[in-house]
Design an enzyme around this catalytic site. Structure first.
Site, short mmCIF file in Angstrom:
data_model
loop_
_atom_site.label_atom_id
_atom_site.label_comp_id
_atom_site.label_asym_id
_atom_site.label_seq_id
_atom_site.Cartn_x
_atom_site.Cartn_y
_atom_site.Cartn_z
N LYS A 4 5.95 -4.59 -3.95
CA LYS A 4 7.40 -4.43 -3.82
C LYS A 4 7.87 -4.56 -2.38
O LYS A 4 8.90 -5.13 -2.10
CB LYS A 4 7.79 -3.06 -4.38
CG LYS A 4 9.27 -2.79 -4.40
CD LYS A 4 9.95 -3.65 -5.43
CE LYS A 4 11.46 -3.53 -5.39
NZ LYS A 4 12.09 -4.69 -6.03
N LYS A 61 12.50 -15.59 -10.41
CA LYS A 61 12.28 -14.48 -11.36
C LYS A 61 11.24 -14.89 -12.40
O LYS A 61 10.35 -14.14 -12.72
CB LYS A 61 13.57 -14.09 -12.09
CG LYS A 61 14.62 -13.35 -11.30
CD LYS A 61 14.26 -11.94 -10.92
CE LYS A 61 13.52 -11.80 -9.65
NZ LYS A 61 14.15 -11.72 -8.39
N ASN A 108 -1.83 1.96 5.76
CA ASN A 108 -0.99 0.85 5.32
C ASN A 108 -0.65 0.04 6.55
O ASN A 108 -0.30 0.60 7.58
CB ASN A 108 0.28 1.46 4.69
CG ASN A 108 1.31 0.40 4.34
OD1 ASN A 108 0.99 -0.77 4.19
ND2 ASN A 108 2.56 0.82 4.20
N GLY A 109 -0.80 -1.29 6.49
CA GLY A 109 -0.53 -2.13 7.66
C GLY A 109 -1.72 -3.01 7.95
O GLY A 109 -2.62 -3.14 7.14
N GLU A 153 17.08 -18.41 -7.61
CA GLU A 153 16.74 -17.04 -7.97
C GLU A 153 16.20 -16.97 -9.41
O GLU A 153 15.21 -16.26 -9.67
CB GLU A 153 17.98 -16.14 -7.79
CG GLU A 153 17.83 -14.69 -8.22
CD GLU A 153 16.73 -13.93 -7.50
OE1 GLU A 153 16.14 -14.44 -6.54
OE2 GLU A 153 16.44 -12.80 -7.93
N CYS A 201 0.84 -1.19 0.00
CA CYS A 201 0.00 0.00 0.00
C CYS A 201 0.88 1.25 0.00
O CYS A 201 1.90 1.31 0.67
CB CYS A 201 -0.93 0.09 1.19
SG CYS A 201 -2.10 -1.25 1.31
N GLU A 224 7.56 -15.33 -10.85
CA GLU A 224 6.84 -14.16 -10.35
C GLU A 224 6.40 -13.19 -11.45
O GLU A 224 5.37 -12.55 -11.31
CB GLU A 224 7.63 -13.43 -9.25
CG GLU A 224 8.89 -12.76 -9.72
CD GLU A 224 9.67 -12.12 -8.58
OE1 GLU A 224 9.06 -11.66 -7.62
OE2 GLU A 224 10.91 -12.07 -8.68
N TRP A 273 -2.79 -2.66 -1.72
CA TRP A 273 -2.48 -4.08 -1.90
C TRP A 273 -3.37 -4.80 -0.90
O TRP A 273 -3.19 -4.70 0.31
CB TRP A 273 -1.00 -4.35 -1.61
CG TRP A 273 -0.57 -5.74 -1.92
CD1 TRP A 273 -0.22 -6.25 -3.13
CD2 TRP A 273 -0.43 -6.82 -0.98
NE1 TRP A 273 0.11 -7.58 -3.01
CE2 TRP A 273 0.00 -7.96 -1.71
CE3 TRP A 273 -0.61 -6.95 0.39
CZ2 TRP A 273 0.25 -9.19 -1.12
CZ3 TRP A 273 -0.37 -8.18 0.98
CH2 TRP A 273 0.06 -9.28 0.23
N ARG A 309 4.01 -0.44 -4.81
CA ARG A 309 3.70 -0.97 -3.47
C ARG A 309 2.35 -1.70 -3.44
O ARG A 309 2.02 -2.33 -2.44
CB ARG A 309 3.67 0.18 -2.46
CG ARG A 309 4.98 0.91 -2.32
CD ARG A 309 4.86 2.02 -1.31
NE ARG A 309 4.60 1.50 0.01
CZ ARG A 309 5.52 1.15 0.89
NH1 ARG A 309 6.79 1.27 0.59
NH2 ARG A 309 5.19 0.69 2.07
N HIS A 317 16.60 -37.30 -7.27
CA HIS A 317 15.86 -37.75 -6.09
C HIS A 317 14.39 -37.37 -6.17
O HIS A 317 13.71 -37.32 -5.15
CB HIS A 317 16.50 -37.19 -4.81
CG HIS A 317 17.91 -37.65 -4.63
ND1 HIS A 317 18.24 -38.92 -4.23
CD2 HIS A 317 19.09 -37.02 -4.87
CE1 HIS A 317 19.56 -39.05 -4.19
NE2 HIS A 317 20.10 -37.90 -4.59
C1 F6R Z 1 11.52 -11.14 -5.63
C2 F6R Z 1 11.46 -10.15 -4.58
C3 F6R Z 1 11.05 -10.59 -3.23
C4 F6R Z 1 11.85 -9.81 -2.17
C5 F6R Z 1 11.33 -10.13 -0.77
C6 F6R Z 1 12.15 -9.44 0.31
O1 F6R Z 1 11.91 -10.56 -6.84
O2 F6R Z 1 11.68 -9.00 -4.81
O3 F6R Z 1 11.21 -11.96 -3.07
O4 F6R Z 1 13.20 -10.14 -2.29
O5 F6R Z 1 10.00 -9.73 -0.66
O6 F6R Z 1 12.16 -8.07 0.13
P1 F6R Z 1 13.25 -7.14 0.79
O7 F6R Z 1 14.56 -7.48 0.19
O8 F6R Z 1 12.80 -5.74 0.49
O9 F6R Z 1 13.23 -7.44 2.27
#
Ligand code: F6R
Length: 609
Positions: free
Chosen positions: A604, A486, A101-102, A482, A2, A489, A75, A27, A505
């Site tokens: 984010k 990517k 927000n929260g 990773e 948010c 998501e 969000w 956000r 396995h």
């Molecule tokens: C994936 C991604 C998330 C963040 C996770 C932690 O691309 O961005 O998996 O890495 O939400 O976020 P931070 O690093 O801001 O604590």
């Protein structure tokens, strides 16, 4: 999650708020809304959908004359995305408007009580409870009403509140959700983060937890929520609005992938001592003796930051000989972890606001540990609550999928490895080798980026596939995780990362012509074993896309496609091998027509549990 914006000043609030919302849309983007205060009531506009839709439905409004307002991009946590659940929320007599927000944990109890008292609710959100409570306590003094309402609340909040009958005041308060105040000439701003206000002012106050701020025309008053005077520090933002623009790229994610030569360089600058084969990280605030006495490290993080932490473990155990544990913050915070003496805890977070990571930090600090941060966002909650740490200096990361922050985290972790390693296992000459290799990384990344078109061609071949396996070993196992994250998501394609040898396995059962494997086949001590794993995939009719080192012509015999990356030392190979995987995920998502910078269901900054 948010995004909140607020404005009070002599200019029209509407364009400032809308523009601020656009900057905060990463956000959350389920719904958006705005409330303007015109003295005798509010003008409220809100709806399901993105900020552009809000712009569309408000473009005919006459904004003139309203110098105070609040806005929100959501969000969803409580209640589906809808017009009714969009913020701002009003109390039943429309005296008060709130954006939040929260999560208000006791909202259900409070709501039932108020319903019994005859209060009428019109949304499913926890946030509306707050608007109703403030409305109940409001008698002309908004700050007192907010203060009183917050006493009833359990949970987390970053809020902006206005009263219909008083355009001269805007209240902000926070507990667990970030809020920054922008201090302009005769005008004040409130936002979830500085990106919403940097176009207007670079002077900011990062509001502390449990603090409240009363913004009036040209002046402000900061207190704790229980009304003790606070003298806030005004700080300067050291980046500008240009870094928030897409700069000719179609998406922020692509722009951020291409920024990596520069962002890695920024993380190295002033910290790498090439001739000494060492590194300095003054922000850790630890003296030599303290660094020497460390016997164990715990890295705590979520998501991509957790993957960086796992690479960090391989680096530090291998090169510095210190045992490292890597913990998911969400597990660490609730499982009563053991933190012995001479243990250092590092929390790793791009945003510095991730709720689980912040709670893990507090748990570790409560148990008496020294907790250090590796963060990107300056002034974030994690940056402020840790005993010391290292900033990434990667600039704002807007794309929801983390890319440049990941490589900057790896860079900082390599510097930490050098710092700790030189006191233990790494000789001067080995230190110089590592330092020179790290110094070369930005140019090597540049070289990989030149293969963007080649990677796009590979993406075209595989864009219609719905399942992928990512395989790697040693330093490149976390990179496989990773790469898979990517892809899933941003393209909504199922992808799994595995240590290559674990494939037999279980996951090997999935392999057939429709399930390609992306294999990190870097020339290191276990290269031959990776080739055996590739042959296992081939034997089951699977096709392989390999990430291999330049000059490795042999690999072409075994795989359908190769992306070549320059050679470096094994510990730094993830900094290079992840780049093709970021580009592959990006292009597959683009071909599938996905919303790359704002993937569904994601946000984010994950400021809720
Ligand atoms: C994936 C991604 C998330 C963040 C996770 C932690 O691309 O961005 O998996 O890495 O939400 O976020 P931070 O690093 O801001 O604590």
């Amino acid at each position: 999650m948010c995004g909140i914006v607020g404005y009070i000043g002599k200019r029209d609030a509407y364009p400032i708020l809308i523009e601020g919302l656009s900057a905060l849309e990463y956000r959350g983007y389920d719904s958006a809304g705005i409330a303007l205060v015109h003295g005798k009531g509010f003008s409220i506009f809100k709806d399901k959908g993105k900020v552009d839709h809000l712009k569309e439905i408000t473009k005919k409004i006459s904004a003139g004359g309203c110098g105070t307002g609040i806005a929100h991009t959501r969000w969803a946590t409580h209640g589906a995305p809808s017009q009714m659940n969009a913020h701002p929320h009003l109390d039943q007599s429309s005296k008060i408007a709130v954006v939040h927000n929260g999560i208000i944990e006791n909202f259900s109890l409070l709501k039932q009580k108020m319903i019994k008292d005859g209060v009428k609710f019109c949304s499913e959100t926890d946030s509306e409870v707050l608007a109703q409570l403030i409305g109940k306590y409001y008698n002309g003094d908004l700050a007192s009403a907010v203060r009183r309402a917050l006493q009833d609340i359990e949970g987390t909040f970053g809020i902006a509140v206005v009263a219909a009958d008083n355009p001269g005041v805007l209240i902000g308060a926070r507990r667990g959700s970030p809020l920054v105040v922008g201090v302009g000439e005769d005008e004040l701003f409130l936002a979830s983060d500085a990106s919403a206000i940097v176009r207007h002012t670079k002077k900011v106050i990062y509001l502390k937890d449990n603090n409240m701020i009363e913004l009036m025309q040209g002046t402000f008053n900061t207190t704790t929520i229980d009304n003790k005077k606070v003298n806030p520090e005004i700080q300067n933002i050291d980046w500008d609005a240009d870094s928030l623009a897409k700069g000719g790229f179609n998406h922020f994610m692509l722009k951020e992938i291409f920024e990596q030569p520069e962002t890695i360089q920024n993380a190295i600058r002033g910290r790498l001592l090439v001739d000494e084969g060492a590194a300095r990280l003054d922000g850790l605030n630890l003296v030599l003796q303290e660094l020497r006495s460390i016997q164990r490290l715990i890295f705590v993080a979520c998501g991509t930051s957790w993957h960086a932490a796992l690479v960090g473990k391989y680096m530090i155990e291998d090169m510095a000989g210190i045992p490292v544990e890597v913990e998911y913050a969400s597990e660490f915070r609730y499982r009563n972890p053991i933190i012995g003496p001479n243990t250092l805890v590092f929390v790793i977070s791009q945003s510095g606001e991730t709720a689980d990571t912040l709670a893990a930090l507090r748990e570790a600090a409560h148990k008496g540990a020294t907790v250090l941060g590796i963060c990107n966002v300056v002034g974030s909650s994690i940056a402020r609550e840790t005993h010391g740490g290292v900033y990434l200096h990667a600039g704002p990361e807007i794309g929801v999928a983390s890319t440049k922050a990941f490589t900057s985290q790896l860079t900082v972790l390599s510097l930490l490895t050098l710092l700790l390693g030189r006191m233990r296992r790494i000789s001067h000459s080995d230190g110089v080798t590592v330092a020179r290799a790290l110094e070369a990384i930005p140019k090597q990344v540049q070289k990989i980026l030149k293969q963007n078109n080649h990677i796009e061609e590979i993406a075209k071949t595989y864009a219609k596939h719905n399942n992928f396996l990512y395989l790697g070993r040693s330093y490149n196992f976390p990179v496989a995780l990773e790469g898979a994250l990517k892809l899933k998501e941003i393209s909504y394609v199922h992808a799994e990362g595995y240590p290559a040898a674990e494939m037999k396995h279980g996951p090997i059962a999935l392999i057939d012509k429709d399930m390609p494997s992306v294999v990190l086949a870097i020339k290191d001590s276990i290269y031959d074993k990776v080739i055996s794993n590739i042959q296992e995939v081939n034997a089951r009719g699977g096709s392989v896309i390999a990430i291999a080192n330049e000059g490795d012509k042999e690999i072409e015999k075994y795989v359908k496609h190769v992306v070549y990356i320059p050679k470096t030392i094994p510990m730094l190979s993830p900094l290079l091998s992840v780049i093709p995987l970021q580009l592959l995920a990006y292009h597959i998502a683009a071909i599938r027509g996905c919303e790359i910078d704002q993937p569904r269901n994601l946000a984010k900054s994950v400021t809720v549990e």
